[in-house]
Design a protein around this motif. Structure first.
Motif, PDB file in Angstrom:
ATOM      1  N   ILE A  10      56.921  37.827 -46.907  1.00 17.76           N
ATOM      2  CA  ILE A  10      55.558  37.871 -47.432  1.00 17.76           C
ATOM      3  C   ILE A  10      54.862  39.053 -46.775  1.00 17.76           C
ATOM      4  N   GLN A  11      54.267  39.917 -47.600  1.00 18.27           N
ATOM      5  CA  GLN A  11      53.524  41.060 -47.084  1.00 18.27           C
ATOM      6  C   GLN A  11      52.032  40.777 -47.224  1.00 18.27           C
ATOM      7  N   THR A  12      51.266  41.135 -46.206  1.00 20.06           N
ATOM      8  CA  THR A  12      49.823  40.914 -46.231  1.00 20.06           C
ATOM      9  C   THR A  12      49.103  42.226 -45.946  1.00 20.06           C
ATOM     10  N   TRP A  13      48.081  42.517 -46.776  1.00 21.65           N
ATOM     11  CA  TRP A  13      47.231  43.688 -46.596  1.00 21.65           C
ATOM     12  C   TRP A  13      45.830  43.213 -46.262  1.00 21.65           C
ATOM     13  N   PHE A  14      45.224  43.838 -45.270  1.00 15.84           N
ATOM     14  CA  PHE A  14      43.858  43.540 -44.876  1.00 15.84           C
ATOM     15  C   PHE A  14      42.946  44.624 -45.425  1.00 15.84           C
ATOM     16  N   TYR A  15      41.850  44.252 -46.066  1.00 14.31           N
ATOM     17  CA  TYR A  15      40.898  45.226 -46.597  1.00 14.31           C
ATOM     18  C   TYR A  15      40.078  45.863 -45.487  1.00 14.31           C
ATOM     19  N   ASP A  16      39.876  45.144 -44.394  1.00 14.40           N
ATOM     20  CA  ASP A  16      39.137  45.637 -43.242  1.00 14.40           C
ATOM     21  C   ASP A  16      40.007  45.450 -42.007  1.00 14.40           C
ATOM     22  N   ASP A  17      39.461  45.771 -40.860  1.00 18.79           N
ATOM     23  CA  ASP A  17      40.180  45.545 -39.613  1.00 18.79           C
ATOM     24  C   ASP A  17      40.152  44.084 -39.185  1.00 18.79           C
ATOM     25  N   ASP A  18      39.289  43.294 -39.811  1.00 20.43           N
ATOM     26  CA  ASP A  18      39.115  41.895 -39.431  1.00 20.43           C
ATOM     27  C   ASP A  18      40.063  41.002 -40.235  1.00 20.43           C
ATOM     28  N   PRO A  19      41.019  40.340 -39.595  1.00 20.57           N
ATOM     29  CA  PRO A  19      41.959  39.488 -40.326  1.00 20.57           C
ATOM     30  C   PRO A  19      41.315  38.240 -40.929  1.00 20.57           C
ATOM     31  N   ASN A  20      40.047  37.962 -40.603  1.00 20.68           N
ATOM     32  CA  ASN A  20      39.349  36.824 -41.199  1.00 20.68           C
ATOM     33  C   ASN A  20      38.582  37.209 -42.452  1.00 20.68           C
ATOM     34  N   GLU A  21      38.635  38.468 -42.833  1.00 22.19           N
ATOM     35  CA  GLU A  21      37.967  38.944 -44.042  1.00 22.19           C
ATOM     36  C   GLU A  21      38.964  39.000 -45.202  1.00 22.19           C
ATOM     37  N   ILE A  22      38.667  39.778 -46.216  1.00 20.21           N
ATOM     38  CA  ILE A  22      39.492  39.859 -47.426  1.00 20.21           C
ATOM     39  C   ILE A  22      40.906  40.303 -47.079  1.00 20.21           C
ATOM     40  N   LYS A  23      41.883  39.584 -47.651  1.00 26.36           N
ATOM     41  CA  LYS A  23      43.287  39.968 -47.478  1.00 26.36           C
ATOM     42  C   LYS A  23      44.080  39.549 -48.709  1.00 26.36           C
ATOM     43  N   VAL A  24      45.145  40.271 -48.966  1.00 25.24           N
ATOM     44  CA  VAL A  24      46.028  39.985 -50.094  1.00 25.24           C
ATOM     45  C   VAL A  24      47.437  39.822 -49.547  1.00 25.24           C
ATOM     46  N   SER A  25      48.086  38.725 -49.915  1.00 29.20           N
ATOM     47  CA  SER A  25      49.476  38.484 -49.522  1.00 29.20           C
ATOM     48  C   SER A  25      50.306  38.353 -50.780  1.00 29.20           C
ATOM     49  N   GLU A  26      51.542  38.863 -50.717  1.00 32.01           N
ATOM     50  CA  GLU A  26      52.422  38.739 -51.875  1.00 32.01           C
ATOM     51  C   GLU A  26      53.871  38.695 -51.441  1.00 32.01           C
ATOM     52  N   VAL A  27      54.695  38.142 -52.312  1.00 34.36           N
ATOM     53  CA  VAL A  27      56.137  38.141 -52.125  1.00 34.36           C
ATOM     54  C   VAL A  27      56.650  39.363 -52.890  1.00 34.36           C
ATOM     55  N   PRO A  28      57.267  40.329 -52.198  1.00 38.64           N
ATOM     56  CA  PRO A  28      57.730  41.539 -52.875  1.00 38.64           C
ATOM     57  C   PRO A  28      58.662  41.240 -54.053  1.00 38.64           C
ATOM     58  N   ASN A  29      58.560  42.055 -55.082  1.00 36.71           N
ATOM     59  CA  ASN A  29      59.394  41.967 -56.285  1.00 36.71           C
ATOM     60  C   ASN A  29      59.183  40.680 -57.079  1.00 36.71           C
ATOM     61  N   THR A  30      57.995  40.078 -56.951  1.00 32.78           N
ATOM     62  CA  THR A  30      57.651  38.901 -57.740  1.00 32.78           C
ATOM     63  C   THR A  30      56.198  39.055 -58.203  1.00 32.78           C
ATOM     64  N   THR A  31      55.739  38.113 -58.991  1.00 35.07           N
ATOM     65  CA  THR A  31      54.335  38.114 -59.404  1.00 35.07           C
ATOM     66  C   THR A  31      53.510  37.171 -58.538  1.00 35.07           C
ATOM     67  N   ILE A  32      54.101  36.649 -57.481  1.00 41.11           N
ATOM     68  CA  ILE A  32      53.405  35.718 -56.596  1.00 41.11           C
ATOM     69  C   ILE A  32      52.462  36.486 -55.682  1.00 41.11           C
ATOM     70  N   GLN A  33      51.180  36.135 -55.748  1.00 39.99           N
ATOM     71  CA  GLN A  33      50.169  36.829 -54.953  1.00 39.99           C
ATOM     72  C   GLN A  33      49.076  35.841 -54.567  1.00 39.99           C
ATOM     73  N   ALA A  34      48.572  35.977 -53.352  1.00 40.87           N
ATOM     74  CA  ALA A  34      47.446  35.162 -52.887  1.00 40.87           C
ATOM     75  C   ALA A  34      46.370  36.098 -52.361  1.00 40.87           C
ATOM     76  N   VAL A  35      45.117  35.805 -52.715  1.00 40.96           N
ATOM     77  CA  VAL A  35      43.993  36.609 -52.257  1.00 40.96           C
ATOM     78  C   VAL A  35      43.053  35.689 -51.487  1.00 40.96           C
ATOM     79  N   PHE A  36      42.748  36.046 -50.253  1.00 38.55           N
ATOM     80  CA  PHE A  36      41.807  35.293 -49.432  1.00 38.55           C
ATOM     81  C   PHE A  36      40.480  36.031 -49.464  1.00 38.55           C
TER      82      PHE A  36
END
Length: 79
Positions: A10-36
């Motif tokens: 699972i790969q996670t990208w943070f929009y800011d430096d704060d891990p408690n803010e907006i982030k997107v996680s996904e399973v590579p090579n799939t359409t599975i994605q979660a947005v916090f």
């Protein structure tokens, strides 16, 4: 050990430096994605592809109870 069958990355990208803010996680090579998205940050994502898609969402209250819903356009439903 980490290469065992059935293990997923699972790969996670943070929009800011704060891990408690907006982030997107996904399973590579799939359409599975979660947005916090913290409630106070939803407006910052208007027009972003991650929230313009159909999806399932979870709204968590202070009491840790969750409302689960679905939407054709995530942003429009959540705003």
């Amino acid at each position: 050990m980490l290469r065992k069958s059935g293990v997923k990355r699972i790969q996670t990208w943070f929009y800011d430096d704060d891990p408690n803010e907006i982030k997107v996680s996904e399973v590579p090579n799939t359409t599975i994605q979660a947005v916090f998205i913290p409630r106070n940050s939803l407006k910052d994502l208007k027009g972003e592809s991650e929230v313009e898609k159909p999806g399932i969402y979870f709204l968590f209250g202070e009491d840790k109870k969750a409302y689960i819903g679905e939407a054709e356009v995530g942003y429009e439903r959540l705003k």
